[in-house]
Design an enzyme around this catalytic site. Structure first.
Site, short mmCIF file in Angstrom:
data_model
loop_
_atom_site.label_atom_id
_atom_site.label_comp_id
_atom_site.label_asym_id
_atom_site.label_seq_id
_atom_site.Cartn_x
_atom_site.Cartn_y
_atom_site.Cartn_z
N HIS A 128 3.60 5.51 -7.16
CA HIS A 128 2.30 5.99 -6.78
C HIS A 128 2.47 7.41 -6.26
O HIS A 128 1.44 8.03 -6.00
CB HIS A 128 1.46 5.20 -5.97
CG HIS A 128 0.40 4.01 -6.38
ND1 HIS A 128 -0.39 4.44 -7.37
CD2 HIS A 128 0.38 2.66 -5.99
CE1 HIS A 128 -1.21 3.38 -7.59
NE2 HIS A 128 -0.63 2.42 -7.05
N HIS A 130 6.23 -0.08 -7.74
CA HIS A 130 5.07 0.33 -8.14
C HIS A 130 4.34 1.06 -7.02
O HIS A 130 3.64 2.40 -7.32
CB HIS A 130 4.10 -1.10 -8.05
CG HIS A 130 2.53 -0.78 -8.48
ND1 HIS A 130 1.69 -0.84 -9.57
CD2 HIS A 130 1.62 -0.29 -7.26
CE1 HIS A 130 0.42 -0.58 -9.49
NE2 HIS A 130 0.35 -0.21 -8.14
N GLU A 131 4.56 0.91 -5.85
CA GLU A 131 3.85 1.62 -4.59
C GLU A 131 4.97 3.04 -4.77
O GLU A 131 4.39 4.02 -4.41
CB GLU A 131 4.37 0.82 -3.12
CG GLU A 131 3.60 -0.29 -3.06
CD GLU A 131 2.18 -0.36 -3.57
OE1 GLU A 131 1.67 0.65 -3.52
OE2 GLU A 131 1.89 -1.59 -4.26
N MET A 183 0.72 -1.03 0.06
CA MET A 183 -0.07 -0.09 -0.02
C MET A 183 0.91 1.28 -0.06
O MET A 183 1.84 1.27 0.69
CB MET A 183 -0.84 -0.20 1.29
CG MET A 183 -1.97 1.20 1.41
SD MET A 183 -3.05 1.35 -0.16
CE MET A 183 -3.24 3.05 -0.22
N GLU A 207 -4.33 3.50 -10.98
CA GLU A 207 -3.67 1.81 -10.87
C GLU A 207 -3.26 1.78 -12.24
O GLU A 207 -2.03 0.94 -12.46
CB GLU A 207 -4.77 0.74 -10.25
CG GLU A 207 -5.03 1.19 -9.02
CD GLU A 207 -3.91 1.17 -7.84
OE1 GLU A 207 -2.62 0.80 -8.29
OE2 GLU A 207 -3.77 1.45 -6.76
#
Ligand code: B3K
Ligand code: ZN
Length: 880
Positions: free
Chosen positions: A305, A301-302, A267, A324
């Site tokens: 973000h 990925h995180e 997350m 996403e």
């Protein structure tokens, strides 16, 4: 858990928030049984809203105090309706003070504040923040947060939250505190806290602009020997985002924290990423090459973000793919760039295509089918799907294919320039792409609004006199729930033409030579013809190169053409694809033969094609591995008219064992040629060699041949990739050594939860494992249904990864599924709803099997106390 009829939320009903929140001050007095959460919100009326009431959301909360501008509110001053609180007639400027009590140790949903192995963690996306306090918990409310954490110092020496640590100190009674301030506005779903006994690996890292930042990877004591790769991946991510997109880390400190109980992968909380241990912990002893690749991708990925999701966030949850899809695209590009070579890049692209076909195409064709930007949902957690993520990434990739890399970068720059610190929509992203490039992308919107996988049918005509070659493309898209008719999509179809020698032919259109041997045709109508001139020989078309659009390509290739492409196509994706088509047509024929009791034969042409690629030293081992991998049972099922899982399994096993038998010598030679002695490295070349070698081992095992090789590798392996592959071959090859090896493996890794997950998963997906064996494994002392990784490793691996056994004709698998979905739903609805989806494709089976599956679905549906999560999935599965 609610028992009322779940409410559907519609995208068209979006209204801006009535109040904006400027600042949030949070105080947490942490105690597993009774945590006190105090919050102080400064709010102002939103000029963009016509609504008059303050609206707050709350989950299972004990409300202790509520004050508005210093005045305590009584029950007559507000209304609570389910999870919504309304405070009417509030002034324009409001200070709201709220105190709630929650019990983190009772929270088994792992959503909100919870306890894992004695430590506190939070998960707030999508709507977990409301499980801690009443709040306008929606992504378009962005505020500045200050957080005060108080906890027992002995038990929770580490207190973390978003942003910067501004103060810490001692309190009476052995407690201590830490105060954190996040300098950036953020939506509540990006809030996080950790209070725990943890240790960290840390490093100072210099950014491109010369600023030094502190990077930390926090883990439980005893895992510090497994943090190097995550740290390295983080540094690579930061560098890559600077170099490829000009995006810099905006904080002085960036933390990753690993937790063993986590619903998904990780997350992206601002400055405080919380990760499933699976995507942090690695060393050669416990992690496979695939695990290493997963860590690199998820850390990337995180981190990515931070710009695509956090600095620019979503207006509402229907826009989820805005962050996403884009961030998956970014992590895909990152992984490809980290490998660096063209062939390595191609293999990562092939892996993406495999995932899409394996998981997203079935979703798009099933009862949960939804557009990349859904129009409605019951439970938003059900929409963190392969459609929103992976198809969303394909949609982003298509912009790049249409606009070129530079044009795409211009669009990204404009997007950040326009929308920094805003909550926006997929339309805003598309507008930035269009405006930055002066392009009309109106029709492209349909990729967001229409569900289903388009089919592009190609027909070709060569004129030997005029030396012209015509490609006629027509598109269609099957009906999906709520969308009976579809409008044409804007589809980039990259094509090339191969000559008889396997060379790329030059391309000429309207008398002009195209600068490259691949050209992107833009299909925008239902049917269009594209003509190439000066084509001196009849070519073999290479269509949809690099998988330029997420569609099914329908073209009547002959076997000879496919073999030509398989041997020569300069586009690695299509080269691989040709092999898959050759394999699939045979697998479907074999499946039919099994069903009808016919004889099974595999032609020499196919075997020779496989042999040729196996022995082609000019190709990377990694490419040879994917080229030799057969389509999965799921994929064969998707292509079958009626699904017969046992026949599919037998057909595929037959093919695998035939390859093992007929290529035995060559497989052994490749095993020897692809050893990776010396120190372990997860790099693509070494991993590719191991991948090929272990696939060769698996083919031999499928033919029950040379199991001594697997045995020896199991005993001698110095890394988990080789050890676990060998174990898999022993189990799948039904070696007499399999039991011993499983026991040894368990004993060697008893203390390593992630390795024990592999141990469960391997057994759950083994061909011999039936439902009785799974029930037996559930009784093992190491099984714990409350831990999502463990539940996934056993229950999901069986229900999703062992179709021939799960779909046993006596229905025992479905009865088991019913039990487990209901048991999980009481503990963790998000995980339960994922398992519930194992029966999505029930309508594609034989009628008697359909009956059994339907009745299992009905049994779940009839249970009165279902979460919204599971309710939505089974209701949609049963709907007509
Ligand atoms: N954004 C989170 C996913 C949250 C899932 C909530 N059910 C991880 C990610 O995509 O990066
Ligand atoms: Zn994400």
């Amino acid at each position: 858990m609610r028992t009322d009829i779940p409410q559907t939320i519609y995208r068209k009903d979006y209204l801006p928030p009535a109040y904006l929140v400027e600042t949030v001050e949070l105080g947490f007095d942490l105690d597993p049984a009774r945590t006190i959460v105090a919050s102080r919100l400064t709010m102002t009326r939103n000029p963009a809203s016509k609504q008059k009431h303050i609206e707050l959301y709350g989950g299972e909360l004990e409300l202790v105090a509520l004050r508005l501008n210093g005045r305590a509110l009584t029950r007559r001053d507000y209304e609570i309706n389910g999870h919504l609180m309304r405070i009417p007639n509030a002034p324009d400027e409001v200070v709201l003070e709220i105190e709630t009590i929650i019990s983190p140790e009772k929270n088994t949903t792992l959503n909100g504040l919870y306890v894992s192995n004695g430590n506190f963690f939070t998960q707030c996306e999508a709507e977990g923040f409301r499980n801690m306090t009443w709040f306008p918990d929606r992504p378009d409310v962005m505020a500045r947060y200050t957080v005060m954490l108080r906890a027992d110092k002995q038990k929770y020496p580490v207190l973390l939250s978003n942003g910067n640590l501004v103060e810490e100190g001692e309190l009476p009674d052995g407690r201590h505190y830490a105060k954190w301030e996040d300098p950036f506005k953020k939506p509540s779903y990006l809030f996080a806290l950790v209070a725990a006994r943890l240790v960290c690996q840390e490093e100072t890292f210099r950014l491109a602009d010369g600023r030094d930042v502190l990077l930390q990877v926090w883990v439980e004591e005893g895992n510090l020997d497994k943090t190097d790769y995550a740290m390295q991946s983080l540094k690579n991510s930061i560098r890559w985002d600077e170099e490829r997109w000009g995006l810099e880390l905006d904080l002085d400190r960036f933390m990753i924290v690993a937790v063993g109980d986590f619903n998904m992968g990780a997350m992206e909380n601002k400055g405080l990423n919380i990760f499933n241990t699976k995507f942090v912990l690695a060393n050669p002893r416990v992690a496979t090459d695939i695990d290493y690749a997963g860590i690199e991708a998820v850390v990337g990925h995180e981190y990515f973000h931070n710009w695509t999701g956090n600095r620019v966030t979503c207006r509402d949850w229907f826009q989820l793919s805005l962050k996403e899809g884009l961030t998956v695209f970014r992590d895909q590009e990152f992984s490809a760039d980290m490998i660096g070579t063209d062939s390595g890049r191609a293999v990562t692209r092939i892996d993406q295509v495999r995932t899409l076909r394996q998981a997203q195409f079935p979703e798009d064709a099933g009862p949960m089918s939804h557009p990349v930007r859904p129009d409605s949902f019951v439970e938003i957690n059900n929409f963190y799907t392969v459609t929103v993520y992976e198809k969303g990434a394909e949609v982003v990739r298509m912009y790049q294919t249409l606009l070129g890399r530079e044009g795409f970068r211009k669009g990204m720059d404009l997007y950040f320039q326009r929308h920094d610190e805003q909550a926006v929509t997929c339309d805003d992203f598309r507008a930035a792409m269009a405006d930055a490039n002066g392009r009309d992308l109106a029709q492209f919107e349909r990729w967001y609004s229409q569900a289903g996988t388009p089919v592009v049918k190609a027909e070709t005509r060569y004129d030997p006199v005029k030396k012209s070659f015509e490609i006629t493309l027509s598109q269609s898209c099957p009906a999906t729930p709520g969308q009976p008719k579809k409008q044409p999509f804007h589809i980039p179809v990259a094509v090339g033409l191969l000559g008889a020698k396997g060379n790329d032919l030059p391309l000429t259109v309207n008398g002009k030579t195209v600068g490259s041997t691949t050209m992107v045709l833009e299909l925008t109508k239902a049917r269009q013809t594209f003509k190439f001139d000066g084509v001196l020989e009849e070519p073999v078309p290479s269509l949809l190169r690099d998988f330029s659009a997420p569609v099914v390509l329908d073209y009547a290739y002959t076997d000879d053409q496919l073999i030509h492409l398989f041997n020569h196509d300069s586009d690695a994706v299509n080269r691989w694809e040709a092999g898959q088509r050759l394999a699939m047509s045979r697998l479907l024929r074999l499946t039919k033969a099994v069903s009808e009791g016919g004889t099974l034969v595999l032609d020499e042409t196919f075997i020779e094609a496989m042999r040729k690629v196996l022995l082609d030293e000019s190709l990377d081992a990694a490419f040879r591995e994917v080229a030799l991998l057969l389509p999965s049972e799921t994929l064969i099922a998707e292509q079958s008219e009626v699904v017969d899982p046992q026949a599919i399994h037998m057909a595929r096993q037959f093919m695998r064992s035939a390859i093992g038998r007929k290529l035995q010598k060559d497989l052994i030679a490749q095993i020897n040629a692809n050893q990776t002695p010396g120190e372990y490295s997860p790099d693509a070349i070494a991993a590719g060699k191991r991948g090929l070698k272990n696939l060769c081992l698996a083919y031999l095992a499928a033919a029950f041949l040379n199991l001594d090789l697997a045995e020896r590798q199991f005993d001698k392996a110095t890394n988990m990739t080789d050890r676990f592959s060998a174990l898999t071959s022993l189990v799948h090859g039904e070696s007499s050594e399999a039991e011993r090896a499983l026991d040894t493996f368990y004993k060697d890794f008893e203390g390593e939860a992630l390795v024990i997950d592999k141990w469960f998963a391997l057994q759950a997906s083994a061909p011999r494992t039936d439902v009785h064996k799974v029930r037996e494994l559930m009784q093992h002392k190491a099984f714990n249904i409350r831990n999502p990784n463990r539940a996934r490793s056993l229950l999901f691996s069986f229900c999703n990864g062992n179709p021939a056994q799960f779909d046993a004709p006596d229905g025992s698998g479905y009865a088991f599924w019913t039990e487990q979905v209901l048991a999980l739903d009481k503990l963790n609805p998000q995980v339960a709803a994922r398992l519930a989806r194992a029966l999505d494709r029930w309508r594609r089976y034989m009628p008697e099997q359909q009956d059994r599956m339907r009745s299992a679905l009905e049994q779940v549906s009839a249970s009165g106390k279902l979460s919204n999560d599971v309710r939505e999935v089974v209701t949609k599965a049963l709907a007509n």
